[in-house]
Design a protein around this motif. Structure first.
Motif, PDB file in Angstrom:
ATOM      1  N   LEU A  50       0.838  -1.208   0.000  1.00 28.99           N
ATOM      2  CA  LEU A  50       0.000   0.000   0.000  1.00 28.99           C
ATOM      3  C   LEU A  50       0.870   1.254   0.000  1.00 28.99           C
ATOM      4  O   LEU A  50       1.818   1.357   0.762  1.00 28.99           O
ATOM      5  CB  LEU A  50      -0.898  -0.012   1.252  1.00 28.99           C
ATOM      6  CG  LEU A  50      -1.781   1.224   1.476  1.00 28.99           C
ATOM      7  CD1 LEU A  50      -2.845   1.338   0.382  1.00 28.99           C
ATOM      8  CD2 LEU A  50      -2.446   1.163   2.856  1.00 28.99           C
ATOM      9  N   ARG A  51       0.520   2.187  -0.875  1.00 29.18           N
ATOM     10  CA  ARG A  51       1.219   3.473  -0.890  1.00 29.18           C
ATOM     11  C   ARG A  51       0.235   4.590  -0.608  1.00 29.18           C
ATOM     12  O   ARG A  51      -0.945   4.490  -0.898  1.00 29.18           O
ATOM     13  CB  ARG A  51       1.894   3.680  -2.248  1.00 29.18           C
ATOM     14  CG  ARG A  51       3.052   2.702  -2.445  1.00 29.18           C
ATOM     15  CD  ARG A  51       3.661   2.787  -3.809  1.00 29.18           C
ATOM     16  NE  ARG A  51       4.372   4.055  -4.020  1.00 29.18           N
ATOM     17  CZ  ARG A  51       5.235   4.242  -5.034  1.00 29.18           C
ATOM     18  NH1 ARG A  51       5.469   3.260  -5.888  1.00 29.18           N
ATOM     19  NH2 ARG A  51       5.836   5.391  -5.194  1.00 29.18           N
ATOM     20  N   GLY A  52       0.756   5.658  -0.001  1.00 29.48           N
ATOM     21  CA  GLY A  52      -0.080   6.779   0.429  1.00 29.48           C
ATOM     22  C   GLY A  52      -0.900   7.356  -0.708  1.00 29.48           C
ATOM     23  O   GLY A  52      -0.408   7.520  -1.822  1.00 29.48           O
ATOM     24  N   LYS A  53      -2.154   7.665  -0.434  1.00 30.34           N
ATOM     25  CA  LYS A  53      -3.075   8.146  -1.458  1.00 30.34           C
ATOM     26  C   LYS A  53      -3.277   9.654  -1.403  1.00 30.34           C
ATOM     27  O   LYS A  53      -4.149  10.194  -2.080  1.00 30.34           O
ATOM     28  CB  LYS A  53      -4.432   7.448  -1.308  1.00 30.34           C
ATOM     29  CG  LYS A  53      -4.342   5.926  -1.314  1.00 30.34           C
ATOM     30  CD  LYS A  53      -3.838   5.398  -2.633  1.00 30.34           C
ATOM     31  CE  LYS A  53      -3.825   3.880  -2.649  1.00 30.34           C
ATOM     32  NZ  LYS A  53      -3.243   3.382  -3.917  1.00 30.34           N
ATOM     33  N   GLY A  54      -2.514  10.336  -0.546  1.00 31.19           N
ATOM     34  CA  GLY A  54      -2.702  11.782  -0.397  1.00 31.19           C
ATOM     35  C   GLY A  54      -2.021  12.582  -1.496  1.00 31.19           C
ATOM     36  O   GLY A  54      -2.308  13.751  -1.696  1.00 31.19           O
ATOM     37  N   GLY A  55      -1.076  11.954  -2.190  1.00 32.01           N
ATOM     38  CA  GLY A  55      -0.414  12.671  -3.268  1.00 32.01           C
ATOM     39  C   GLY A  55       1.032  12.283  -3.455  1.00 32.01           C
ATOM     40  O   GLY A  55       1.526  12.218  -4.574  1.00 32.01           O
ATOM     41  N   ALA A  56       1.725  11.990  -2.364  1.00 30.46           N
ATOM     42  CA  ALA A  56       3.157  11.719  -2.485  1.00 30.46           C
ATOM     43  C   ALA A  56       3.432  10.238  -2.784  1.00 30.46           C
ATOM     44  O   ALA A  56       4.515   9.900  -3.279  1.00 30.46           O
ATOM     45  CB  ALA A  56       3.881  12.160  -1.221  1.00 30.46           C
ATOM     46  N   GLY A  57       2.500   9.352  -2.481  1.00 30.46           N
ATOM     47  CA  GLY A  57       2.671   7.937  -2.801  1.00 30.46           C
ATOM     48  C   GLY A  57       3.726   7.239  -1.974  1.00 30.46           C
ATOM     49  O   GLY A  57       4.307   6.237  -2.390  1.00 30.46           O
ATOM     50  N   PHE A  58       3.965   7.716  -0.787  1.00 32.72           N
ATOM     51  CA  PHE A  58       4.980   7.122   0.086  1.00 32.72           C
ATOM     52  C   PHE A  58       4.482   5.774   0.611  1.00 32.72           C
ATOM     53  O   PHE A  58       3.329   5.666   1.010  1.00 32.72           O
ATOM     54  CB  PHE A  58       5.253   8.080   1.249  1.00 32.72           C
ATOM     55  CG  PHE A  58       6.518   7.790   1.977  1.00 32.72           C
ATOM     56  CD1 PHE A  58       7.742   8.145   1.438  1.00 32.72           C
ATOM     57  CD2 PHE A  58       6.487   7.118   3.202  1.00 32.72           C
ATOM     58  CE1 PHE A  58       8.915   7.862   2.114  1.00 32.72           C
ATOM     59  CE2 PHE A  58       7.659   6.829   3.870  1.00 32.72           C
ATOM     60  CZ  PHE A  58       8.880   7.203   3.326  1.00 32.72           C
ATOM     61  N   PRO A  59       5.345   4.726   0.609  1.00 27.24           N
ATOM     62  CA  PRO A  59       4.874   3.416   1.077  1.00 27.24           C
ATOM     63  C   PRO A  59       4.362   3.478   2.520  1.00 27.24           C
ATOM     64  O   PRO A  59       5.068   3.955   3.411  1.00 27.24           O
ATOM     65  CB  PRO A  59       6.121   2.532   0.977  1.00 27.24           C
ATOM     66  CG  PRO A  59       6.983   3.206  -0.036  1.00 27.24           C
ATOM     67  CD  PRO A  59       6.723   4.685   0.120  1.00 27.24           C
ATOM     68  N   ALA A  60       3.132   3.007   2.727  1.00 31.95           N
ATOM     69  CA  ALA A  60       2.512   3.124   4.043  1.00 31.95           C
ATOM     70  C   ALA A  60       3.281   2.328   5.104  1.00 31.95           C
ATOM     71  O   ALA A  60       3.503   2.810   6.215  1.00 31.95           O
ATOM     72  CB  ALA A  60       1.051   2.667   3.974  1.00 31.95           C
ATOM     73  N   GLY A  61       3.703   1.112   4.759  1.00 35.28           N
ATOM     74  CA  GLY A  61       4.417   0.276   5.720  1.00 35.28           C
ATOM     75  C   GLY A  61       5.669   0.960   6.251  1.00 35.28           C
ATOM     76  O   GLY A  61       5.981   0.898   7.438  1.00 35.28           O
ATOM     77  N   PHE A  62       6.377   1.633   5.355  1.00 38.14           N
ATOM     78  CA  PHE A  62       7.582   2.381   5.716  1.00 38.14           C
ATOM     79  C   PHE A  62       7.297   3.418   6.788  1.00 38.14           C
ATOM     80  O   PHE A  62       8.007   3.546   7.771  1.00 38.14           O
ATOM     81  CB  PHE A  62       8.061   3.120   4.463  1.00 38.14           C
ATOM     82  CG  PHE A  62       9.421   2.712   4.035  1.00 38.14           C
ATOM     83  CD1 PHE A  62       9.601   1.508   3.368  1.00 38.14           C
ATOM     84  CD2 PHE A  62      10.520   3.532   4.292  1.00 38.14           C
ATOM     85  CE1 PHE A  62      10.860   1.136   2.964  1.00 38.14           C
ATOM     86  CE2 PHE A  62      11.779   3.154   3.890  1.00 38.14           C
ATOM     87  CZ  PHE A  62      11.961   1.954   3.218  1.00 38.14           C
ATOM     88  N   LYS A  63       6.219   4.158   6.541  1.00 40.50           N
ATOM     89  CA  LYS A  63       5.851   5.235   7.458  1.00 40.50           C
ATOM     90  C   LYS A  63       5.463   4.653   8.813  1.00 40.50           C
ATOM     91  O   LYS A  63       5.832   5.189   9.858  1.00 40.50           O
ATOM     92  CB  LYS A  63       4.655   5.970   6.857  1.00 40.50           C
ATOM     93  CG  LYS A  63       4.704   7.457   7.014  1.00 40.50           C
ATOM     94  CD  LYS A  63       3.417   8.062   6.513  1.00 40.50           C
ATOM     95  CE  LYS A  63       3.670   9.105   5.471  1.00 40.50           C
ATOM     96  NZ  LYS A  63       2.457   9.800   5.049  1.00 40.50           N
ATOM     97  N   TRP A  64       4.721   3.553   8.798  1.00 41.50           N
ATOM     98  CA  TRP A  64       4.261   2.957  10.052  1.00 41.50           C
ATOM     99  C   TRP A  64       5.467   2.439  10.854  1.00 41.50           C
ATOM    100  O   TRP A  64       5.512   2.555  12.064  1.00 41.50           O
ATOM    101  CB  TRP A  64       3.266   1.815   9.784  1.00 41.50           C
ATOM    102  CG  TRP A  64       1.937   2.281   9.251  1.00 41.50           C
ATOM    103  CD1 TRP A  64       1.707   3.362   8.452  1.00 41.50           C
ATOM    104  CD2 TRP A  64       0.657   1.680   9.484  1.00 41.50           C
ATOM    105  NE1 TRP A  64       0.367   3.461   8.164  1.00 41.50           N
ATOM    106  CE2 TRP A  64      -0.303   2.440   8.782  1.00 41.50           C
ATOM    107  CE3 TRP A  64       0.227   0.556  10.200  1.00 41.50           C
ATOM    108  CZ2 TRP A  64      -1.660   2.130   8.790  1.00 41.50           C
ATOM    109  CZ3 TRP A  64      -1.123   0.242  10.211  1.00 41.50           C
ATOM    110  CH2 TRP A  64      -2.058   1.025   9.512  1.00 41.50           C
TER     111      TRP A  64
END
Ligand SMILES: Cc1cc2nc3c(=O)[nH]c(=O)nc-3n(C[C@H](O)[C@H](O)[C@H](O)COP(=O)(O)O)c2cc1C
Ligand code: SF4
Ligand code: FES
Lengths: 418, 176
Positions: free
Chosen positions: A51-65
């Motif tokens: 899953l990648r962020g849907k707000g605009g930047a597309g940053f991998p969600a797992g990475f952020k978590w």
């Protein structure tokens, strides 16, 4: 085509009720996370889902978590429901029609990072969305999905719904945090990123509404089961198409299919001219790009970006100078004013575009605009200032003769086909 | 030397109602740091007074414990806050790209004709303030506008007339 995940029940009014939501499989993902998995296992599942962020930047969600420190005593989840990128309207749909899907995502995220307080930053104009969400939260609390000892575990969570007050820059994550702290929404210098030092200086997980709406499905189906749905994403399609709307389609769906099959194509007797593929901050694309798969890498290779996956379609009646002038006016008015290239560049560029549009342009103006755009590239603190040059550049590349006609004849040469 | 009356502490009556003050205090309690309640407090004040008058902002400053210049600085940053009086109904027409493509120009021209005012202005009878807005996240229903808190989409000149007539008829105040 595989079954829709996020929007399957979106047009059924009863979906806002907790019992209906639960009957249709809702809160199963949260139950699995809280009752059967450790926080690390939940994060691993989200990570594996891709899953990648849907707000605009597309940053991998797992990475952020994963980036949120395990041992910090106080942490927060913040949901970006500011949805102000021109052309984007998927988050409003999710909030107004399936609020429990978001609550479930927040619950899972909070459990995964160990937060007991979450904030949903809704854009000020989302009156209806707030009403629906708060009603759903009350219901969730009454049935033990929020509050103390959620689902019989010892996990507690409280959600606060916050109303913004009209500022595009409050959608940028660090501007959002400033705004949520009661200040002007001026972006912060990063690093540190919110995961380390976010709201009130504490580690904060900040995700977009849609991003979190995927999470319940990932936990319910498992990462592999979720991926089997072909990496679903919500595309907001608007402008000159027969059927504007939100379309849930796999990442990589070709632009042509999206516009001509799903959104019903052009109006009768009209031809496709250009589109923004990812909101007004993405560089415009033209006919030769129609076979581009709508995914992060392909769009970057095409010189644009997926952004918020908002496709704004323009047909052959569109004056490009007018559209670009309107876009620049938006960035001019929404610039927070913190850095000079963005604050001044958008004003100058807007002035030049207005004069070209209204027939007072000079031949040198085209180079002048390209020069201003160059001066703004790589010199701004946040991506807002960088949003202007790509579309301006592409419009000059593909539609230069329209600008020249405005300058030469003082009027628009886009003939409206009979 | 003449006799100087000892200066009395300034006593002013609040413009914010006790209910509004309670709502602001409740908002302050919801956040780990009460300053986060500033935007909610300004919404409460604007909802009651109609706009953010200096007196309203003084009350917000007093209840939240923030300096008045901070309150005013934040209020002036956000477009939904109005520092000047507005009409009973605020009409916010989106003129961003998707709405522009779908005819917001004609809708704006019609609104100007019907109301007799331009963007940023209020009708002489105090009924309507006209504003142009950025994208309202309703581009699938372009052109779109907000009237007070209600969203209206797929606007035509007839649809605009119906909405305006209804608003004028029900005499409802902004934010009611
Ligand atoms: C000027 C600007 C405006 C933005 N507006 C939004 C927005 O309205 N909603 C949103 O979710 N993200 C917005 N973003 C992206 C956020 O900064 C951030 O990347 C995102 O919310 C993170 O969530 P995600 O990883 O789940 O996508 C904006 C970014 C910029 C630079
Ligand atoms: S790029 Fe623009 S919006 Fe972003 S911080 Fe600088 S001035 Fe503000
Ligand atoms: S452009 Fe008008 S609602 Fe999005």
């Amino acid at each position: 085509m595989s079954e829709k995940l996020l929007t399957r029940y979106i047009h059924e009014p009863a979906q806002v009720n907790l019992q209906t939501f639960v009957l249709r499989g809702g809160y199963q993902g949260a139950r699995r996370a809280l009752c059967d998995l450790t926080p690390d296992q939940v994060i691993a599942e989200v990570d594996q889902s891709g899953l990648r962020g849907k707000g605009g930047a597309g940053f991998p969600a797992g990475f952020k978590w994963k980036a949120v420190p395990r041992d910090a005593p106080v942490k927060y989840v913040v949901v970006n429901a500011d949805e102000s990128e021109p052309g984007t309207f998927k988050d409003r749909l999710l909030l107004e029609h399936d609020p429990h899907q978001l609550i479930e995502g927040i619950l899972i995220a909070a459990y995964a990072i160990g937060a007991h307080k979450a904030f949903v930053y809704t854009r000020g104009e989302f009156f209806r969305a707030r009403e629906v969400l708060m009603r759903a939260m009350d219901e969730a609390a009454a049935y033990g999905y929020l509050g103390r000892h959620i689902l019989g575990t010892d996990f507690d969570l409280e959600i606060v719904v916050h109303a913004g007050a009209g500022a595009y820059i409050a959608g940028e994550e660090s501007g959002l945090l400033e705004s949520l702290e009661g200040k002007r929404a001026m972006p912060r210098l990063r690093p540190p990123y919110p995961a380390q030092k976010g709201l009130y200086g504490q580690p904060t997980l900040l995700n977009n509404v849609e991003t979190l709406c995927h999470v319940g499905h990932i936990l319910r189906l498992g990462a592999d089961g979720y991926k089997a749905h072909g990496m679903p994403a919500l595309f907001s399609v608007s402008g000159h198409v027969a059927r504007p709307g939100v379309y849930e389609l796999p990442l990589g769906t070709p632009l042509r299919e999206m516009i001509f099959e799903h959104a019903g194509g052009m109006h009768p007797a009209r031809r496709f001219k250009a589109c923004f593929p990812g909101g007004s901050s993405s560089a415009i694309l033209v006919e030769e790009h129609l076979d581009t798969p709508m995914d992060y890498d392909s769009l970057r290779k095409a010189g644009s970006m997926l952004g918020s996956a908002a496709v704004i379609v323009m047909d052959d009646t569109t004056c490009m100078v007018k559209v670009i002038a309107r876009a620049v006016e938006f960035y001019r008015d929404e610039s927070c004013g913190k850095c000079t290239p963005c604050r001044e560049g958008t004003v100058w560029m807007s002035q030049v575009l207005e004069r070209v549009l209204h027939g007072h342009g000079r031949t040198e103006d085209l180079d002048l605009m390209a020069g201003i755009a160059k001066g703004m590239t790589g010199t701004c603190l946040c991506p807002l200032g960088e949003s202007v040059p790509p579309s301006l550049g592409n419009s000059l590349r593909y539609f230069r003769e329209e600008y020249e006609a405005h300058i030469r004849t003082g009027r628009c040469n886009v003939a409206v086909p009979a | 030397m003449g006799y100087n009356e000892p200066s009395l502490p300034m006593i002013r009556t609040r413009v914010l109602s006790p209910q509004s003050v309670d709502q602001i205090r409740a908002a302050m309690a919801r956040y780990p740091e009460s300053r986060s309640a500033l935007l909610p407090a300004l919404h409460v004040a604007q909802r009651q007074v109609g706009y953010l008058s200096v007196e309203a902002m003084e009350d917000v400053a007093e209840v939240t414990g923030l300096p008045l210049n901070e309150v005013a600085s934040v209020a002036s940053f956000y477009t939904m806050f109005s520092l000047r009086p507005v009409g009973r109904h605020v009409v916010r027409l989106c003129t961003n790209i998707s709405c522009l493509l779908c005819g917001s120009d004609e809708v704006l021209a019609h609104l100007r004709r019907r109301l007799g005012v331009g963007p940023g202005e209020t009708t002489p009878d105090g009924a309507f303030t006209l504003r142009v807005e950025e994208c309202l996240a309703a581009c699938d229903r372009a052109p779109a506008m907000l009237v007070n808190e209600e969203l209206h989409g797929r606007l035509t000149t007839q649809a605009v007339d119906t909405v305006l007539d209804r608003a004028r008829g029900d005499g409802q105040a902004v934010g009611d």
